[in-house]
Design an enzyme around this catalytic site. Structure first.
Site, short mmCIF file in Angstrom:
data_model
loop_
_atom_site.label_atom_id
_atom_site.label_comp_id
_atom_site.label_asym_id
_atom_site.label_seq_id
_atom_site.Cartn_x
_atom_site.Cartn_y
_atom_site.Cartn_z
N GLU A 5 46.76 41.64 43.04
CA GLU A 5 47.62 40.58 42.52
C GLU A 5 48.79 41.04 41.65
OE1 GLU A 5 44.45 41.26 41.55
OE2 GLU A 5 44.14 40.81 39.43
N ALA A 25 43.08 43.22 48.61
CA ALA A 25 44.42 42.81 48.20
C ALA A 25 44.51 42.96 46.69
CB ALA A 25 44.67 41.35 48.59
N GLU A 47 44.98 35.82 45.59
CA GLU A 47 45.91 36.67 44.83
C GLU A 47 46.95 35.82 44.09
OE1 GLU A 47 44.80 39.44 44.41
OE2 GLU A 47 43.49 39.58 46.16
N1 BES Z 1 42.14 42.33 41.61
C1 BES Z 1 41.41 42.40 42.81
C2 BES Z 1 41.32 43.77 43.40
C3 BES Z 1 40.70 44.78 42.47
C4 BES Z 1 39.60 44.44 41.71
C5 BES Z 1 41.24 46.03 42.39
C6 BES Z 1 39.08 45.37 40.84
C7 BES Z 1 40.69 46.96 41.54
C8 BES Z 1 39.61 46.62 40.76
C9 BES Z 1 41.96 41.43 43.85
O1 BES Z 1 42.43 40.24 43.31
C10 BES Z 1 40.82 41.04 44.73
O2 BES Z 1 39.95 40.35 44.28
N2 BES Z 1 40.80 41.52 45.95
C11 BES Z 1 39.72 41.27 46.87
C12 BES Z 1 40.18 40.50 48.03
C13 BES Z 1 39.80 39.12 47.93
C14 BES Z 1 40.72 38.09 48.28
C15 BES Z 1 38.47 38.67 47.65
C16 BES Z 1 39.20 42.59 47.37
O3 BES Z 1 39.90 43.56 47.22
O4 BES Z 1 38.09 42.61 47.88
ZN ZN Z 2 40.94 39.00 42.66
#
Ligand code: BES
Ligand code: ZN
Length: 844
Positions: free
Chosen positions: A256, A254, A290
């Site tokens: 944010e 996901a 998020e």
């Molecule tokens: N900001 C991240 C996704 C991200 C991190 C995209 C680094 C690109 C580079 C997002 O908030 C996140 O942590 N997503 C997790 C899901 C989660 C709820 C643990 C993911 O994508 O694994």
């Molecule tokens: Zn995150």
């Protein structure tokens, strides 16, 4: 130019006017990015990637420029410094990489359709519009969006739509924000809306392939999470709306984006009437994660990518804080103990692991360094440790000051430590640096020596590890007041053991609550004292006993005999977490037997013995109104019963399957994966696999899809396995975002392993072309290592991966994973006999 210059030093943007025109049919983007800002130098740089630049104007006049993909930059020469408006006209491809602006593919009533969405973190905004694409370069944005629009399509972005003119959608000006948080999407969508108490509009959007009721759960959690955060942070949500959008193709879990959070479908939509509590908890924590970022990350943003861990660790902790507040009956911190804690403790015990904070300049490098067990799991444990040390009041006071000081701006890890330090009068920075800048964690040994109770710390390793004298500032959380609050030294003597034992009336314990990132090795006297009344300990403490002992055994510092003997003592526990820890420990024993051996048969009997009376108590079918502990326990014991292969288990599962034939999606989600898997394994044939695959292709229910995949990949028929492996490269069945789970399924299947391993070896180039740019790529190596534990596989693993040690982003993973497999091979050689002999003894 060197990559240590940040473009922001040369040009400070204030405002963007973006005109973006997306043509789906021709897979083309064209646009004009107009950036007003302050030029600090006559030569300035603007990020771009994969673009063709048609013209660059400064204050209306053409200026000289060059651009290339290597530096991801346009170099522009201005006539003067100072306030300048740059207007850059460009074209760019619309690619299927799940980065930048990209299409997601899905089917509705047999028709192939697409939904356009965006994914910019870390550095893909520069593929969508020329920009100073650095987190510190915050600006306001006016978005104007055009596309080959059809009737009835929906278009959404960070801010509400303001008006439409000549087919162009204009959106309200954003607040000051970083480029990586800009987002928009359009296509044939459905949505559901509500409003928070404070007037924020909350919405959930998805394709129309989902039943409308699949949006309800997310809407409720999103609304209540925002209401919670407004109170917790004492800072209002600053935008008029908070949209949650499920995209059919999504590389991360996901994202944010401010005001328009995007999700994998599996992490947003769910059938409220038939989804396991476990999955509901997972979806809720993803949403809460998020939404935590809307403040911590979006409102206050890291200055540079080296502090990305801070964003992620924080949100990863807040998931649990928020959900615990809005759904207290779920006991969500127990999930923290069964998922984040073991993942961090396990990964962080391998020599060569990275520290949480790593200095990086090149953002491509940070993507490669993005080890989720460290950045998320260990990082969040660090913050949980600080929160436990400070207490919630000081923690929140510190946070509030941090938001006040840095909102609409940027901050570094040390800014947070000083805010928390000021609120608590503790040197939070010094404590945290010992944890964040060093890899690994300590095992604290506690012993009674000549009547004195003493403790010492040393780095804990699974497999080979080089002792280099690391020390940590450890919040001990002991139940004995003679133990220091923070243990910084190598050794410490608490005093006379007998006296302290008598005075406290309890066995000596460390890390009570399991909030600090270390494990404890009690000597025989101390451990026996704890084990005497282990059944009376609280759930977390029981889990911790099993977890720590399991880790010590893996690290060669305790015997597996001890662990094996302990399992039956907890087998009748009514606690979901204790059972989770028990069956996870049991699962770790399975590698000590070879497939189809007498020892495996005996291990299966052990599984039957552990699970038998629980299954009798709970029954196979979920019951209305039962506790979440019972629901969770049923899953673990059912898994064990099916592994045991007992006639009774096989028949019960088969009978339930029969009752739901023709409507398998209606099998209660809690037990569905087990019933389907057992059917495939024990009664499966080509027709059944075909049927399950057809269901997989057409259902919109992501959790059902997951269960079908679990079952399909469990087939032990080589012909079916071959057919499944062929589907790995067929995106109409297995989407690239789901491929790793399919690969893992076949690889961990004893008959499938060779086919999956042959596939990845022969298709490595294809895999690299398909998911190589993704942060998930190195985890294919990790998944492979996790499945291997024989000397033959170790040799094959090395032969295939060692020549790839120099591939950027893969070197560390290959080294660590080689050591992971080697450690298991050694462990099995050393402990196999003890494990199997003790199992025999326990069964007697
Ligand atoms: N900001 C991240 C996704 C991200 C991190 C995209 C680094 C690109 C580079 C997002 O908030 C996140 O942590 N997503 C997790 C899901 C989660 C709820 C643990 C993911 O994508 O694994
Ligand atoms: Zn995150």
């Amino acid at each position: 130019m060197t990559n240590t210059t940040h473009f922001y030093e040369k040009f400070v943007p204030e405002h963007y006017d973006l005109l973006i025109d997306v043509n789906r049919e021709h897979k083309q983007i064209s646009g004009i990015s107009t950036i007003t800002g302050d030029a600090k130098d006559k030569r300035v740089y603007v990020h771009q990637k994969y673009m063709t630049i048609a013209s660059v104007k400064a204050d209306g006049a053409d200026v000289p420029y060059t651009f290339n993909d290597k530096d991801e930059a346009i170099t522009i020469d201005l006539p003067q410094t100072g306030k300048t408006t740059l207007a850059i006209a460009y074209k760019a491809p619309l690619t299927d990489t799940m980065m930048g602006i990209y299409p997601s593919y899905y089917e509705l009533d047999g028709e192939k359709k697409q939904l356009i969405g965006t994914q910019f973190e870390t550095t893909a905004a520069r593929q969508a519009f020329p920009s100073i694409d650095e987190p510190e370069a915050k600006a306001t944005f006016d978005l104007a969006l055009k596309f080959d629009e059809h009737d009835g399509e929906t278009v959404i972005a960070n801010m509400p739509e303001n008006h439409v003119k000549d087919g162009v959608h204009y959106f309200d000006t954003t607040v000051k924000m970083s480029t990586y948080l800009v987002a928009f999407a359009f296509g044939d969508m459905q949505s559901k809306m509500t409003t928070t108490k404070s007037g924020v509009k909350v919405g959930v959007f998805s394709t129309k392939a989902h039943a409308p009721k699949e949006l309800d759960f997310a809407l409720d959690i999103a609304k209540r999470s925002i209401e919670f955060y407004e109170k917790f942070y004492e800072t209002p949500y600053p935008l008029p709306h908070s949209w949650q959008l499920a995209l059919p193709d999504f590389s991360a879990g996901a994202m944010e984006n401010w005001g328009l959070v995007t999700y994998r479908e599996a992490y947003l939509t769910l059938d409220p009437d038939n989804t396991s509590l476990e999955m509901k908890k997972l979806v809720a924590t993803v949403i809460a994660h998020e939404l935590a970022h809307q403040w911590f990350g979006d409102l206050v943003t890291m200055k540079w990518w080296d502090d990305l861990w801070l964003n992620e660790s924080f949100a990863n902790m807040m998931e649990y804080v928020a959900i615990d507040a809005i759904e207290p009956d779920w006991h969500i911190w127990e999930m923290f103990q069964t998922s984040e804690a073991p993942s961090a403790l396990h990964r962080d015990a391998t020599d060569g692991v990275q520290s949480v904070h790593v200095q990086v300049e090149d953002p491509a490098e940070i993507d490669a360094l993005f080890d989720s067990a460290i950045v998320y799991a260990k990082g969040s444990r660090m913050l949980v440790m600080v929160r436990a040390l400070l207490g919630d009041d000081d923690f929140r006071a510190g946070l509030k000051a941090y938001f006040e000081a840095h909102k609409y701006n940027n901050a570094k890890g040390d800014d947070l430590w000083s805010a928390l330090g000021a609120a608590s009068h503790l040197d939070v920075g010094a404590i945290m640096h010992s944890w964040l800048e060093q890899p690994g964690y300590p095992v604290v040994s506690a012993s009674v020596d000549n009547g004195k109770l003493k403790i010492s710390q040393q780095q804990f390793f699974i497999g080979e590890g080089k002792e280099v004298g690391r020390q940590w500032q450890i919040p001990l959380a002991s139940n004995y007041s003679a133990a220091p609050q923070i243990f910084k030294d190598k050794e410490f003597v608490l005093g006379d053991y007998k006296q302290m034992r008598a005075a406290s009336g309890e066995p000596f314990r460390l890390n009570v609550g399991n909030n600090s990132h270390f494990i404890v090795k009690y000597d025989e006297t101390l451990l026996a004292d704890i084990l005497k009344d282990a059944d009376k300990l609280d759930n977390i403490s029981q889990l911790q006993l099993l977890q720590d002992l399991g880790l010590l055994a893996q690290g060669g510092q305790a015997s597996y005999a001890e662990l094996v003997k302990l399992l039956p003592r907890f087998a009748d526990s009514k606690s979901g977490v204790v059972n989770a820890a028990l069956y996870s420990a049991f699962g770790s024993l399975r590698k000590f037997t070879t497939p189809d051996s007498a020892e495996e048969l005996q291990m299966k009997k052990f599984a039957a013995m552990l699970s038998g009376s629980q299954l009798e108590r709970l029954g196979w079918m979920p019951k209305a109104g039962e506790s979440s502990d019972d629901q969770q326990t049923r899953q673990d014991v059912m898994g064990a019963a099916i592994y045991s292969g007992s006639q009774e288990a096989v028949q019960s599962a088969h009978e339930i399957f029969g009752r739901f034939e023709g409507r398998l999606n209606e099998l209660p989600a809690d037990i569905r994966p087990y019933i389907l898997l057992s059917e495939v394994r024990n009664f499966g044939n080509a027709d059944l696999i075909k049927e399950l695959l057809a269901q997989y292709r057409t259902t919109s229910d992501a959790s059902y899809k997951g269960h079908l995949r679990t079952a399909i990949t469990a087939t032990e028929d080589p012909e079916q396995i071959k057919l499944i492996v062929k589907l790995f490269e067929d995106a109409d069945t297995v989407k690239p975002q789901d491929l790793r789970a399919w690969y893992r399924g076949v690889l961990t299947n004893k008959v499938g392993q060779q086919y999956a391993w042959d596939w990845i070896k022969s298709q490595w180039q294809w895999l690299s072309d398909t998911v190589g740019g993704d942060m998930e790529f190195p985890t294919y190596i990790q998944v492979t290592a996790n499945a291997f534990h024989t000397p033959e596989r170790l040799a094959e693993f090395k032969a295939f991966f060692e020549p790839k040690l120099d591939t950027p982003g893969l070197g560390r993973e290959i080294k660590m994973d080689t050591s992971v497999v080697a450690a298991k091979v050694d462990l099995i050689a050393a402990e196999k006999d003890v494990v199997n002999a003790t199992v025999a003894e326990v069964l007697d």
